[in-house]
Design a protein around this motif. Structure first.
Motif, PDB file in Angstrom:
ATOM      1  N   GLY A 163       0.800  -1.224   0.000  1.00 28.36           N
ATOM      2  CA  GLY A 163       0.000   0.000   0.000  1.00 28.36           C
ATOM      3  C   GLY A 163       0.828   1.266   0.000  1.00 28.36           C
ATOM      4  O   GLY A 163       0.330   2.347  -0.359  1.00 28.36           O
TER       5      GLY A 163
ATOM      6  N   SER B 145      -5.470  -9.946   0.871  1.00 25.49           N
ATOM      7  CA  SER B 145      -5.517  -8.825  -0.066  1.00 25.49           C
ATOM      8  C   SER B 145      -6.249  -7.620   0.508  1.00 25.49           C
ATOM      9  O   SER B 145      -6.096  -6.507  -0.001  1.00 25.49           O
TER      10      SER B 145
ATOM     11  N   SER C 180      -5.666  -3.181   0.338  1.00 21.36           N
ATOM     12  CA  SER C 180      -6.706  -2.149   0.225  1.00 21.36           C
ATOM     13  C   SER C 180      -6.675  -1.197   1.409  1.00 21.36           C
ATOM     14  O   SER C 180      -6.839   0.022   1.246  1.00 21.36           O
TER      15      SER C 180
ATOM     16  N   THR D  87      -5.836   2.837   1.375  1.00 25.76           N
ATOM     17  CA  THR D  87      -6.770   3.792   1.986  1.00 25.76           C
ATOM     18  C   THR D  87      -6.080   4.683   3.009  1.00 25.76           C
ATOM     19  O   THR D  87      -6.281   5.911   3.022  1.00 25.76           O
TER      20      THR D  87
ATOM     21  N   GLY E 175      -8.618   2.876  -2.503  1.00 23.18           N
ATOM     22  CA  GLY E 175      -8.270   1.844  -1.530  1.00 23.18           C
ATOM     23  C   GLY E 175      -9.462   1.355  -0.741  1.00 23.18           C
ATOM     24  O   GLY E 175      -9.606   0.150  -0.489  1.00 23.18           O
TER      25      GLY E 175
ATOM     26  N   SER F 162     -12.597   1.273  -1.634  1.00 24.08           N
ATOM     27  CA  SER F 162     -13.424   0.416  -2.488  1.00 24.08           C
ATOM     28  C   SER F 162     -12.790  -0.961  -2.656  1.00 24.08           C
ATOM     29  O   SER F 162     -13.488  -1.975  -2.701  1.00 24.08           O
ATOM     30  N   ASN F 163     -11.464  -0.993  -2.716  1.00 22.66           N
ATOM     31  CA  ASN F 163     -10.772  -2.268  -2.869  1.00 22.66           C
ATOM     32  C   ASN F 163     -10.924  -3.173  -1.653  1.00 22.66           C
ATOM     33  O   ASN F 163     -10.771  -4.392  -1.770  1.00 22.66           O
ATOM     34  N   ILE F 164     -11.192  -2.596  -0.489  1.00 22.27           N
ATOM     35  CA  ILE F 164     -11.389  -3.419   0.711  1.00 22.27           C
ATOM     36  C   ILE F 164     -12.506  -4.423   0.492  1.00 22.27           C
ATOM     37  O   ILE F 164     -12.430  -5.587   0.930  1.00 22.27           O
TER      38      ILE F 164
ATOM     39  N   ARG G 230     -11.842  -6.336  -3.803  1.00 25.71           N
ATOM     40  CA  ARG G 230     -10.751  -7.270  -4.076  1.00 25.71           C
ATOM     41  C   ARG G 230     -11.025  -8.660  -3.492  1.00 25.71           C
ATOM     42  O   ARG G 230     -10.848  -9.664  -4.195  1.00 25.71           O
TER      43      ARG G 230
ATOM     44  N   SER H 298     -11.362   1.493  -9.377  1.00 21.24           N
ATOM     45  CA  SER H 298     -11.128   0.505  -8.324  1.00 21.24           C
ATOM     46  C   SER H 298     -11.740  -0.846  -8.673  1.00 21.24           C
ATOM     47  O   SER H 298     -11.208  -1.892  -8.283  1.00 21.24           O
TER      48      SER H 298
ATOM     49  N   SER I  27      -9.365  -4.014  -8.902  1.00 25.01           N
ATOM     50  CA  SER I  27      -9.597  -5.163  -8.024  1.00 25.01           C
ATOM     51  C   SER I  27      -9.613  -6.462  -8.815  1.00 25.01           C
ATOM     52  O   SER I  27      -9.026  -7.468  -8.390  1.00 25.01           O
TER      53      SER I  27
END
Length: 468
Positions: free
Chosen positions: A29, A145, A149, A153, A281, A283-285, A288, A339, A343
């Protein structure tokens, strides 16, 4: 340590997974927040865009290029020691960078040493998850993963706050302390396979007879063992994937480096500009892990390569939005769509590589792929900086360039995978038709000679043709 060996996927495995989440958040990150310091570093060192862009490019390139060296250290000393060494190396690099007086010194400290330390941290945690999880490996990788994220963030928000309070030198000094937490995470990684260490120790026994040739031969064997040039030559699917990804990486990291200075140039507040990376980031939480779990299902096994190409295509088309408008609301929508594609690309990367390469050669194939990626990452930001310097800092050309590399890579991979699959389908009927004429006369002969003394030799020929 023996108890850990006996109980893979036991209670301690989930503690290791938590350490992997934190480590990947600290390592993978971190490069996303470098764009926040872009303007400050330009002002401090009186450098142009191209010169400043070498800093994030060297950092990210070392984050990928150190893979083979990391695998050697893991095999020699284990994942625990490698992660702790990586944490110390990354910390020392950032602390030393806070005292740099030239950009060249910054390239060496925060670029080379910190990037190499981050590589040791994240690749070792990926390796150790493979030991601790077997049946739930897909779930473990999806959860790990989330750390990436979270890092994407939180790093920009922390960097923006510290930059205002302490300046970039004080911020880099604090980052050096933050990276020491990788050592704590590394201490949690109890080794699952103590027998990993003796294997590499057999190597030094060769140079004792012929010192100089033995050293060169050992280095050559180590390079060939950890890099899959033979797979690249013989495996068409791996060749397509590697070349496509290497070309794709020329455009993939550019929005993460230049999005913040692009927004600030068009009047977006500094805090809002940093928030854009955090939106990606955050959104990737959620996206992903979902993409990883869906991609791991057998129903999508046949379509993973095409979904990966489609995600790369969507990523390239999305970057064209920044070339049209720099309004903050438009950029927020851009970050959300970006994102999604990011992802899917991140979740499918390892899955597609596993589909085109046998698992016993996966580590070697991944090592060569990351080495080639590092060259693309190394030249991509400076190339974009050169474009900015020659277009009066017009960031639209950077996003055009990013879209070109991504779209062309997606079309190349999608078309090539489709052609390879079509060729494979045509090859199967041809093999079946070639086998039928050989087996049919033998079976007829067997039926006509029923009861004759020559029946046995015919049966043996039938078995041979069937096995072929």
């Amino acid at each position: 340590m023996p108890q850990a060996l006996e109980r893979a996927e036991g209670c301690w495995a989930w503690v290791v997974l938590l350490a992997a989440v934190v480590t990947q958040g600290l390592t993978l990150g971190f490069p996303t927040c470098i764009g926040i310091f872009f303007t400050e570093l330009q002002r401090e060192f009186q450098a142009n865009n191209s010169e400043t862009s070498w800093f994030p490019s060297i950092l990210t390139a070392m984050l990928h290029a150190g893979g083979p060296l990391c695998s050697i250290l893991v095999g020699r000393f284990g994942c625990r020691a490698t992660v702790m060494v990586g944490g110390v190396l990354a910390s020392l690099g950032m602390v030393a960078s806070s005292f740099c007086r030239t950009l060249g010194q910054l390239y060496l400290t925060a670029g080379f040493f910190t990037g190499l330390g981050l590589c040791f941290g994240f690749q070792s945690t990926i390796t150790v998850l493979g030991f601790y999880f077997t049946r739930r490996r897909a779930l473990a990788n999806a959860v790990a993963s989330v750390g990436v994220s979270l890092g994407i963030t939180l790093w920009p928000l922390l960097a923006r706050h510290l930059l205002e309070e302490l300046g970039w030198r004080g911020t880099f000094l604090v980052f050096g302390g933050v990276f020491l937490h990788c050592c704590i995470c590394g201490a949690i990684l109890r080794p699952m396979a103590p027998s990993m260490a003796p294997a590499p120790r057999e190597g030094p026994s060769v140079p004792s007879k012929t010192p100089a040739p033995g050293c060169l031969a050992a280095c050559g064997r180590a390079i060939l063992r950890h890099l899959a040039f033979d797979i690249l030559w013989h495996n068409a699917g791996y060749r397509v994937f590697t070349l496509g990804v290497t070309w794709m990486i020329l455009g993939f990291p550019l929005p993460q480096v230049f999005l913040v200075p692009f927004a600030m140039q068009h009047g977006v507040d500094e805090h809002k500009a940093a928030l854009l990376i955090s939106i990606i980031g955050f959104s990737n939480i959620f996206l992903r892990p979902m993409a990883g779990l869906v991609a791991g299902r057998q129903n999508f096994a046949r379509y993973r390569k095409y979904l990966f190409s489609l995600a790369v295509l969507l990523n390239g088309l999305t970057n064209l939005v920044c070339a049209v408008s720099a309004n903050f609301r438009v950029l927020v929508v851009y970050c959300l769509v970006y994102s999604v594609s990011m992802s899917v690309v991140g979740a499918l990367f390892f899955q597609v590589l596993m589909d085109v390469v046998p698992m016993d050669r996966f580590s070697r194939a991944l090592g060569l792929c990351t080495i080639l990626e590092s060259f693309s990452i190394l030249i991509s930001p400076p190339m974009a900086g050169f474009v900015l310097d020659n277009t009066d800092s017009n960031f639209s050309y950077v996003f055009y360039m990013s879209s070109f590399f991504l779209i062309s890579a997606a079309l190349f991979m999608g078309g090539s995978f489709c052609a390879l699959q079509k060729k494979e389908r045509q090859g199967r009927p041809a093999e079946a038709e070639a086998a039928v004429p050989e087996s049919a006369p033998l079976r007829t002969l067997g039926r006509e000679d029923t009861g004759s003394p020559e029946k046995r030799p015919c049966t043996e020929e039938i078995m041979y043709v069937t096995s072929v």
